[in-house]
Design a protein around this motif. Structure first.
Motif, PDB file in Angstrom:
ATOM      1  N   SER A  13      -5.463  10.545   4.493  1.00 36.16           N
ATOM      2  CA  SER A  13      -6.466  11.493   3.996  1.00 36.16           C
ATOM      3  C   SER A  13      -7.317  10.874   2.895  1.00 36.16           C
ATOM      4  N   PHE A  14      -6.697  10.074   2.034  1.00 34.98           N
ATOM      5  CA  PHE A  14      -7.469   9.423   0.970  1.00 34.98           C
ATOM      6  C   PHE A  14      -8.458   8.424   1.560  1.00 34.98           C
ATOM      7  N   ALA A  15      -8.017   7.661   2.559  1.00 34.03           N
ATOM      8  CA  ALA A  15      -8.903   6.683   3.195  1.00 34.03           C
ATOM      9  C   ALA A  15     -10.104   7.371   3.823  1.00 34.03           C
ATOM     10  N   GLY A  16      -9.874   8.543   4.458  1.00 36.96           N
ATOM     11  CA  GLY A  16     -10.983   9.270   5.063  1.00 36.96           C
ATOM     12  C   GLY A  16     -12.034   9.660   4.041  1.00 36.96           C
ATOM     13  N   MET A  17     -11.581  10.148   2.877  1.00 36.69           N
ATOM     14  CA  MET A  17     -12.531  10.536   1.814  1.00 36.69           C
ATOM     15  C   MET A  17     -13.245   9.301   1.272  1.00 36.69           C
ATOM     16  N   ALA A  23       0.825  -1.211   0.000  1.00 34.15           N
ATOM     17  CA  ALA A  23       0.000   0.000   0.000  1.00 34.15           C
ATOM     18  C   ALA A  23       0.858   1.259   0.000  1.00 34.15           C
ATOM     19  N   HIS A  24       1.913   1.284   0.817  1.00 35.27           N
ATOM     20  CA  HIS A  24       2.775   2.472   0.875  1.00 35.27           C
ATOM     21  C   HIS A  24       3.545   2.664  -0.446  1.00 35.27           C
ATOM     22  N   SER A  25       3.993   1.582  -1.053  1.00 38.67           N
ATOM     23  CA  SER A  25       4.681   1.703  -2.344  1.00 38.67           C
ATOM     24  C   SER A  25       3.737   2.240  -3.411  1.00 38.67           C
ATOM     25  N   LEU A  26       2.526   1.710  -3.439  1.00 37.70           N
ATOM     26  CA  LEU A  26       1.542   2.143  -4.436  1.00 37.70           C
ATOM     27  C   LEU A  26       1.098   3.584  -4.195  1.00 37.70           C
ATOM     28  N   ALA A  27       0.962   3.968  -2.931  1.00 35.17           N
ATOM     29  CA  ALA A  27       0.582   5.347  -2.612  1.00 35.17           C
ATOM     30  C   ALA A  27       1.641   6.319  -3.114  1.00 35.17           C
ATOM     31  N   SER A  28       2.907   5.925  -3.002  1.00 37.49           N
ATOM     32  CA  SER A  28       3.997   6.776  -3.488  1.00 37.49           C
ATOM     33  C   SER A  28       3.927   6.949  -4.999  1.00 37.49           C
ATOM     34  N   ILE A  29       3.639   5.864  -5.715  1.00 38.74           N
ATOM     35  CA  ILE A  29       3.525   5.943  -7.174  1.00 38.74           C
ATOM     36  C   ILE A  29       2.327   6.795  -7.569  1.00 38.74           C
ATOM     37  N   ALA A  30       1.206   6.625  -6.846  1.00 39.36           N
ATOM     38  CA  ALA A  30      -0.030   7.339  -7.181  1.00 39.36           C
ATOM     39  C   ALA A  30      -0.024   8.783  -6.693  1.00 39.36           C
ATOM     40  N   GLY A  31       0.889   9.113  -5.768  1.00 38.11           N
ATOM     41  CA  GLY A  31       0.944  10.463  -5.251  1.00 38.11           C
ATOM     42  C   GLY A  31      -0.199  10.800  -4.318  1.00 38.11           C
ATOM     43  N   ILE A  32      -0.587   9.848  -3.448  1.00 37.37           N
ATOM     44  CA  ILE A  32      -1.676  10.094  -2.499  1.00 37.37           C
ATOM     45  C   ILE A  32      -1.188   9.883  -1.076  1.00 37.37           C
TER      46      ILE A  32
END
Length: 542
Positions: free
Chosen positions: A411-415, A398-407
């Motif tokens: 905060s994204f999970a909350g939305m 998840a952290h690797s993918l978040a870095s690639i996606a720029g999120i």
């Protein structure tokens, strides 16, 4: 033939089911160069819709089943002829193509009927004394007999067919208005035939009539055709100028569309002795011919299953499909294949974690939007890493993918959860089937739905329970549960409908009062709800 590979998540799809299908289809297209198509088996929920919209991706294609359809197999291209074509032209086309059937169409291409070599032979071998019911165009006769239309007259041959080989008196006694006369170089009979009301003259031997005969036929509106062959051959071949529309079969024709399923087509074919069956499109135009040989041996649809491996959760028609791969993180179910396949099943919290591992092993970097939806799927399935199913591998992915996606994950999970937990405008049925899975344990049928909530849903729970009671009877379920999983409190309220209260009490080691009970710390259907129920069900059998 359908060369696509359908990548399919489970029924009542959740975010992981949808995002895994999209992400793996992208990988297969980019890395393997195959035509991989992500598919869904139901509507996307609010959470998933938010994820796709956020990353600018479309919903996967919706499919009802993977039964093989006519459009998926090879069938013959049609031999199509206009209904006005002479029989000879249709026969010649059949000889050139090696096919024994032609499809007859009108000027707009709409299917009218079928004609076979047998139909043509039957007409050719029959004695033809009258043309009344055929209305043969003069151009058909001229074409078949290699002749020339000198005067078109009314444009059609009709009436009785008379060979004027007898005396003049006999000829005129036989002529009725509109008859077709076959006559050689006998000007006096030609003249009499016109004056006595013949509709058409076919002059044999290739000797052109004199100008007086031509002018007389023009004044009387008589069709005048000059042919090079003798009278015998003219009589022999004239039947071949009959329009094919008079020969075709048009009643009790059994036709199919490209969307028809092969198993249904096969059943229909078995009821008829026809050799070929037309395939028509939505406009009635014929697009092919299909026969028994086409449906005896054919390629089935190619399928890859993600985020599930149980028959009860998969697409209808899976028994007819060719399963190529299964990628999942759930318990082993009952899917059976007829040959070895690639089966990746890992004890992680999300199928997208497995798929990201496949990307890494192949050295493929997912684009930001694909990385984003895989990260969202992991956040959803692991409840932001709070679920007992979550593993270090899920968190790392998840952290690797978040870095690639720029999120930012938090905060994204909350939305995402805010969008996904809203019940506004949803019916009890919509809520119950938001994320529903069916399980079979021995002869028990168990259905468990799950939704995430941020607060107590309130009075709508009564409506949901009422719906569940009706569904239990209608669907023959032994146990129906709906998990109301509170992401903040890290627990689930369970709405239940069943005749097996004792079994549920034993499964969760609690006393149950009313139609709901609360399980603190329970947020995973896969790890914390299904396994104890299975053990309790099996204990009933001992």
């Amino acid at each position: 033939m359908d060369s696509r590979i359908y990548i399919i998540g489970h029924k009542n799809p959740d975010t992981d089911s949808i995002c895994s299908a999209i992400a793996y289809a992208y990988f297969k297209r980019q890395h393997s160069g195959v035509d991989a198509v992500p598919c869904r088996l139901g509507p996307v929920n609010a959470e998933t819709r938010f994820v796709l919209n956020h990353f600018g991706l479309e919903e996967p294609e919706y499919i009802e089943n993977v039964y093989t359809q006519i459009k998926d197999i090879n069938y013959d291209r049609p031999l199509s002829v206009n209904g006005s074509w002479p029989m000879l032209a249709a026969w010649q086309l059949m000889q050139e193509s090696g096919m024994g059937t032609v499809c007859v169409v009108d000027d707009s291409g709409k299917f009218l009927g079928l004609a076979t070599l047998g139909d043509l032979a039957k007409v050719y071998l029959s004695q033809m004394n009258s043309l009344e019911k055929f209305n043969i165009p003069v151009n058909n006769a001229a074409s078949v007999l290699s002749g020339e239309v000198i005067t078109p007259g009314k444009g059609q041959l009709g009436g009785n067919l008379i060979v004027a080989a007898m005396s003049l008196d006999e000829v005129v006694k036989r002529i009725q208005p509109g008859d077709t006369i076959i006559v050689g170089d006998r000007p006096y009979i030609q003249k009499a035939a016109i004056e006595y009301g013949a509709g058409a003259l076919i002059i044999t031997g290739g000797i052109r009539p004199n100008d007086d005969i031509i002018e007389l036929s023009r004044r009387h509106g008589v069709s005048l055709i000059l042919v090079p062959c003798n009278t015998f051959d003219t009589v022999k071949y004239i039947s071949q100028s009959i329009p094919i529309s008079y020969i075709m079969k048009e009643r009790d024709i059994v036709s199919f569309s490209e969307d028809d399923y092969i198993h249904e087509v096969t059943n229909t074919m078995s009821q008829y002795r026809y050799r070929n069956f037309p395939v028509v499109d939505e406009n009635g135009a014929v697009i092919g011919l299909i026969s028994r040989r086409h449906v005896l041996d054919y390629e089935t649809k190619n399928v890859i299953l993600v985020d599930h491996n149980e028959f009860s959760q998969t697409v209808d028609g899976i028994n007819e499909a060719n399963i190529l791969e299964i990628i999942d993180h759930h318990r082993l179910g009952g899917v059976v294949t007829d040959k070895p396949i690639l089966f990746k099943n890992q004890p992680v919290g999300c199928t997208s974690t497995i798929i990201y591992g496949i990307y890494e092993d192949a050295g493929v970097m997912p684009p930001p939007e694909i990385a984003g939806i895989m990260c969202a799927a992991i956040i959803s399935d692991t409840l932001i890493f709070k679920s007992p199913t979550c593993t270090p591998k899920d968190i790392e992915a998840a952290h690797s993918l978040a870095s690639i996606a720029g999120i930012d994950i938090k905060s994204f999970a909350g939305m995402m959860f805010k969008e996904g937990t809203s019940l506004d405008g949803k019916s009890p049925e919509d809520i119950f089937f938001t994320d529903f899975k069916e399980f079979h344990v021995d002869d028990f049928t168990i259905g468990v739905g799950q939704i995430n909530v941020l607060a107590d849903p309130g009075d709508i729970k009564r409506d949901i329970l009422s719906y569940m009671k009706g569904l239990k009877e209608k669907g023959n379920y032994d146990v129906l549960l709906l998990m109301l999983t509170n992401i903040i409190d890290n627990g689930s309220e369970i709405l239940w409908v069943s005749d097996y209260r004792d079994m549920l009490e034993r499964a969760f080691s609690i006393d149950i009062y009313g139609n709901s009970f609360y399980l603190p710390g329970v947020v995973s259907r896969k790890n914390q709800v299904i396994p104890p129920i299975i053990r309790a069900v099996k204990s009933l059998k001992k």
